[in-house]
Scaffold this active site. Sequence first.
Site, short mmCIF file in Angstrom:
data_model
loop_
_atom_site.label_atom_id
_atom_site.label_comp_id
_atom_site.label_asym_id
_atom_site.label_seq_id
_atom_site.Cartn_x
_atom_site.Cartn_y
_atom_site.Cartn_z
N CYS A 78 -21.09 92.20 53.49
CA CYS A 78 -21.63 91.54 54.67
C CYS A 78 -22.55 92.51 55.39
O CYS A 78 -22.99 93.51 54.84
CB CYS A 78 -20.50 91.11 55.60
SG CYS A 78 -19.21 90.13 54.80
N LEU A 109 -21.03 87.32 53.78
CA LEU A 109 -21.17 86.86 52.41
C LEU A 109 -19.76 86.67 51.88
O LEU A 109 -19.03 87.64 51.69
CB LEU A 109 -21.93 87.88 51.55
CG LEU A 109 -22.08 87.54 50.06
CD1 LEU A 109 -22.90 86.27 49.86
CD2 LEU A 109 -22.72 88.70 49.29
N GLU A 127 -15.31 95.65 50.72
CA GLU A 127 -14.13 95.08 50.07
C GLU A 127 -13.01 96.11 50.05
O GLU A 127 -13.23 97.28 49.74
CB GLU A 127 -14.43 94.67 48.62
CG GLU A 127 -15.50 93.60 48.46
CD GLU A 127 -15.09 92.23 48.97
OE1 GLU A 127 -13.88 92.03 49.21
OE2 GLU A 127 -15.98 91.38 49.11
#
Length: 612
Positions: free
Chosen positions: A2, A51, A78
């Site tokens: 993101c 995202l 992540e």
Amino acid sequence: MCGITGIVNRRAKVDKGQLCKMTDTIAHRGPNADGVFVNDFKTCGLGHRRLSILDLSDAANQPMHSKCGKYSLVYNGELYNFKEIRGILKNDGVEFSTSSDTEVILNAFIAWGPECVEKFNGMFAFAIWNDEKEELFIFRDRLGIKPLYYSWDEETLYFSSELKSIAPFVNQKEWNEAAIQHYFRLGYIPAPHTIYKAVNKLEEGAYIQLNKADFLIKKYWKIEDKVKKELISDEKAAKRQYHDLLKSSVEYRLQSDVPFGVFLSGGIDSSTVAAVAQSISDQQISTFSIGFEEASFNESEYAKKVANHLGTKHHEFVLSHKDVQDLIPKIPLWYDEPFADASAFPTFLVSKMASEQVTMVLTGDGGDEQFMGYGMYTWADRLTTLKTIRWVIKTGLSLSPKINNNRASQYFDFKEDEHLPTHIFSVDQGLYSARSLKNHFSFSNDYAPLLLDKTNRRLLVSESQSFHDLKYYLPGDLLTKVDRATMQNSLEARVPLLDHRLVEFSLNLDEKLKRKNGSSKYLLKQVLCEYAPKEIFERPKWGFGIPLNLWLSNELKPLLDQYVNKDVLEKYDFYRVEEILKLKKEYLAGKTYLFNQLWLIVVFNMWAESRV
């Protein structure tokens, strides 16, 4: 994957309009959702573009707030071991309302404070605001896979995933001379520098702590600290342990609620990642590669052979100079500061191709630096051995009628006290050595090279070179390149070879397990042999570059004329104009190895002129 933004003001109120503008500027990083939050006292604002990769529901949108209402989080990246951490927190009585890793990070920080990051396995840049204490923490992952920029003037903090979000709110007229010197010697601007004096990059493995009393930057992980006194030299045990860690790393990175694939060049690193991924996956994975119309630069046939053997669903795209030429004006928009790695173009195009099929890809970045895959490491040994007679060798090579010998002579052109890793890198990449920097530029201060801190054991010169690349070249150039190229296409890139467990393991491998019998990446190749026959991947190393040395004197020569001429050069007082024009003349007369030095100037001036 993101994009995050934020503003914290110690005295004035946060302008929500500024925050929205910052967040909208990086909309390409997250097309699925966006959000902003400003606290009641208007001392902190957080922005996010999402995202969606894990937990695609709206419940996982950001900024995310704790159930107690004290904490707010924005996060890019992540967390691969989030399930294990969630299990630990659940056992301690923590309740979760989503299946996202975002909520795990938030609750881990609440439970363990800033030490939580030491338990994380992932790539990330995240910010957590404690509204009760009016305190902000911003973290960046250990290897610098995810970016974080910030500006702090003792009163207001701006931060973002990209420089373009912050630039409108700071002084853009004051350029950072040290950053410019680094750029011409390295081809990129390393952390903590940016092109602007007013903005910094948060270094890898570091975090910011800001409250009413302090603004602190602390390191929680350093490559040098992970170097142990004892080396791992048992080949069978090393291969088994590395292979197990690699399978764990890839398995972690295959966690996804969206389609995924692998960037495959056909080289050792990407082939190993693709092989392990296909062996673990219960479905046929997609692989993506790039080739060139120039046959001498086209390695797509090797990628196809590997893909056929592994049984992947393979996609390839063949580039021409026109494909690259159309992208060149976008460089200043992508990187926001001078960035000269021309492999950004094929990386962007393979990302664009992949994004039409998948939302997440695995890459092979990090293998060369850990397993001595570059010729630089052989040069480190060679130059150390021949140091006392370097001037004799330099003179002989420079007088040779062969261009390759002329270029090789530059390796031997260094002073006794010069920082060798920087010199070798600059010459190997065709950039400006210490001598050529002084010949072609005029700076107020001498160049200060990037150094390694002390380690627990004395490093071989080749180790020093590779560790230098791991610490600086990887985050400053290669990972920056991949982040921008993929994010421009709303594609997430994951890097299995840079799991910190693998890096910490490889740092302590005996060099004989990295280079053996004249072959680099020895141990990595032994792992790959478990999945594919050696003849498929055993070949000379090719870089993921473009034939820029050919194009710059032909199809792309208009760029050279537009940005390397007297009128443009005289606008910037650090150029020695006549020397650079002489350099251009020598290149066009046949010294083709000078192309990267001119490309650096083209890119810098293109960035500078785009700001007018």
